[in-house]
Design a protein around this motif. Structure first.
Motif, PDB file in Angstrom:
ATOM      1  N   SER A 158      -3.540   3.772   5.185  1.00  0.00           N
ATOM      2  CA  SER A 158      -2.302   3.022   4.958  1.00  0.00           C
ATOM      3  C   SER A 158      -1.135   3.998   4.913  1.00  0.00           C
ATOM      4  CB  SER A 158      -2.370   2.228   3.652  1.00  0.00           C
ATOM      5  OG  SER A 158      -2.571   3.078   2.531  1.00  0.00           O
TER       6      SER A 158
ATOM      7  N   SER B  81     -10.217   3.537   6.507  1.00  0.00           N
ATOM      8  CA  SER B  81      -8.907   2.967   6.812  1.00  0.00           C
ATOM      9  C   SER B  81      -7.794   3.870   6.284  1.00  0.00           C
ATOM     10  CB  SER B  81      -8.760   1.575   6.190  1.00  0.00           C
ATOM     11  OG  SER B  81      -9.806   0.717   6.603  1.00  0.00           O
TER      12      SER B  81
ATOM     13  N   ARG C 293      -6.563  -5.071   0.147  1.00  0.00           N
ATOM     14  CA  ARG C 293      -6.345  -6.489   0.448  1.00  0.00           C
ATOM     15  C   ARG C 293      -4.866  -6.870   0.405  1.00  0.00           C
ATOM     16  NH1 ARG C 293     -11.000  -5.847  -2.354  1.00  0.00           N
ATOM     17  NH2 ARG C 293     -12.891  -6.728  -1.428  1.00  0.00           N
ATOM     18  N   GLU C 294      -3.987  -5.877   0.274  1.00  0.00           N
ATOM     19  CA  GLU C 294      -2.551  -6.141   0.172  1.00  0.00           C
ATOM     20  C   GLU C 294      -1.798  -5.440   1.298  1.00  0.00           C
ATOM     21  OE1 GLU C 294      -1.275  -8.151  -1.949  1.00  0.00           O
ATOM     22  OE2 GLU C 294      -2.869  -8.384  -3.443  1.00  0.00           O
ATOM     23  N   THR C 295      -0.671  -6.024   1.684  1.00  0.00           N
ATOM     24  CA  THR C 295       0.217  -5.376   2.656  1.00  0.00           C
ATOM     25  C   THR C 295       1.449  -4.778   1.977  1.00  0.00           C
ATOM     26  OG1 THR C 295       1.303  -7.492   3.086  1.00  0.00           O
ATOM     27  CG2 THR C 295      -0.509  -6.861   4.551  1.00  0.00           C
ATOM     28  N   ALA C 296       1.516  -4.918   0.653  1.00  0.00           N
ATOM     29  CA  ALA C 296       2.592  -4.296  -0.133  1.00  0.00           C
ATOM     30  C   ALA C 296       2.044  -4.010  -1.527  1.00  0.00           C
ATOM     31  CB  ALA C 296       3.808  -5.204  -0.210  1.00  0.00           C
TER      32      ALA C 296
ATOM     33  N   SER D 199       6.241  -2.199   1.343  1.00  0.00           N
ATOM     34  CA  SER D 199       5.245  -2.615   2.335  1.00  0.00           C
ATOM     35  C   SER D 199       4.432  -1.416   2.821  1.00  0.00           C
ATOM     36  CB  SER D 199       5.940  -3.299   3.512  1.00  0.00           C
ATOM     37  OG  SER D 199       6.895  -2.440   4.101  1.00  0.00           O
ATOM     38  N   GLN D 200       3.227  -1.714   3.285  1.00  0.00           N
ATOM     39  CA  GLN D 200       2.313  -0.697   3.775  1.00  0.00           C
ATOM     40  C   GLN D 200       1.838  -1.080   5.172  1.00  0.00           C
ATOM     41  OE1 GLN D 200       1.444   2.052   1.877  1.00  0.00           O
ATOM     42  NE2 GLN D 200       2.687   1.351   0.148  1.00  0.00           N
ATOM     43  N   VAL D 201       1.758  -0.102   6.064  1.00  0.00           N
ATOM     44  CA  VAL D 201       1.214  -0.315   7.404  1.00  0.00           C
ATOM     45  C   VAL D 201      -0.226   0.178   7.403  1.00  0.00           C
ATOM     46  CG1 VAL D 201       1.412   0.256   9.850  1.00  0.00           C
ATOM     47  CG2 VAL D 201       3.470  -0.018   8.465  1.00  0.00           C
ATOM     48  N   TRP D 202      -1.130  -0.648   7.910  1.00  0.00           N
ATOM     49  CA  TRP D 202      -2.551  -0.299   7.925  1.00  0.00           C
ATOM     50  C   TRP D 202      -2.980   0.163   9.313  1.00  0.00           C
ATOM     51  CZ3 TRP D 202      -5.551   0.287   3.773  1.00  0.00           C
ATOM     52  CH2 TRP D 202      -5.139  -0.286   2.573  1.00  0.00           C
TER      53      TRP D 202
END
Length: 265
Positions: free
Chosen positions: A100, A98, A11-14, A25-28
């Motif tokens: 990341s 998924s 649920r996080e982008t970082a 930061s993370q790329v999904w």
């Protein structure tokens, strides 16, 4: 001030990367699937396949280098992205699967629904960066199972010590003899005593890779440290000294040193 820690979450982008630990930061990615048509099973290379690629007479050097790099990543058991020149678009999505990618280390993490599947949660001391890749696999596997099996982790670490001794030029047949030889070559005698403490050597020792029913978490934790100490003294320290020598000593001085060392006593 205590650094902020954000545990990995779908649920996080970082968040703190499960590989390198950096808060970044993370790329999904979504994942799409395609049927394996040629062999019907996944491609799992081994040492014999690597040898075939090395000796292949028709492969151009640049193609061979890329092949070997990709194969080595596969053998490490890592998840990575590999672009294909003639890829077809798949319309079939693997739902709840998924991926990341960390902005800092570029490594991938695999998620099932909201659960981190890869890399597994790791415990124990982080490995020395100069530990060879095949030994690192055993070390990291021991970290991944430490909470599940102290005995299994300790067995893997004994195997790692055996491989490390062999990498450093010893026989790899008897850890006690190998460590004694390394002590004569510059390894701290304290490490010999430490190995005795955790029953790696001596009359009560078990063979590397074999479960010892007496092993506990404390034993495994000490073995993590011992692998790193051996790598630090016998690989990292000489490497750092050599780097300083090459970077700081002028060529004229090096020739004088070589001439001095070539003289008979």
């Amino acid at each position: 001030m205590k650094k902020k820690h954000v545990p990995p979450s779908i649920r996080e982008t970082a968040f703190n990367c499960p590989h390198c630990g950096a808060l970044t930061s993370q790329v999904w990615f979504k994942t799409f699937v395609q049927t394996i048509a040629d062999s019907g099973i996944p491609f799992i290379p081994d040492a014999s396949f690597v040898e075939k690629v090395h000796n292949h007479p028709d492969l151009q050097p640049e193609h061979k280098e890329r092949w070997l790099q990709t194969i080595n990543e596969r053998i490490k058991g890592l998840v990575f992205l590999d672009e294909h020149e003639s890829a077809c678009y798949s319309r079939t999505e693997a739902v709840n699967l998924s991926i990341s990618r960390c902005f800092n280390c570029k490594k991938l993490a695999v998620w099932i629904y909201d659960r981190l599947l890869f890399p597994p949660e790791l415990h124990g001391e982080e490995p020395n960066i100069d530990i060879p890749d095949d030994i690192l696999l055993d070390y990291e596997e021991a970290r991944s199972i430490l909470n599940l099996s102290h005995r299994g982790a300790a067995a893997l670490l004994r195997l790692a010590i055996q491989k490390l001794c062999k990498y450093l030029g010893e026989s790899g047949n008897n850890i006690n003899d190998d460590i004694a030889s390394l002590v004569r070559k510059g390894l701290s005698p304290i490490i010999q005593k430490s190995l005795d403490v955790v029953r790696v050597v001596g009359n009560e020792a078990v063979h590397p890779g074999i479960i010892d029913l007496r092993d506990d978490r404390d034993t495994a934790s000490k073995l993590f440290r011992l692998v790193n100490l051996i790598a630090e003294q016998m690989i990292s320290h000489p490497k750092h000294v050599n780097d300083m020598y090459e970077g700081l000593v002028p060529e004229s001085k090096k020739k004088q040193i070589e001439k001095r060392d070539a003289k008979k006593p």
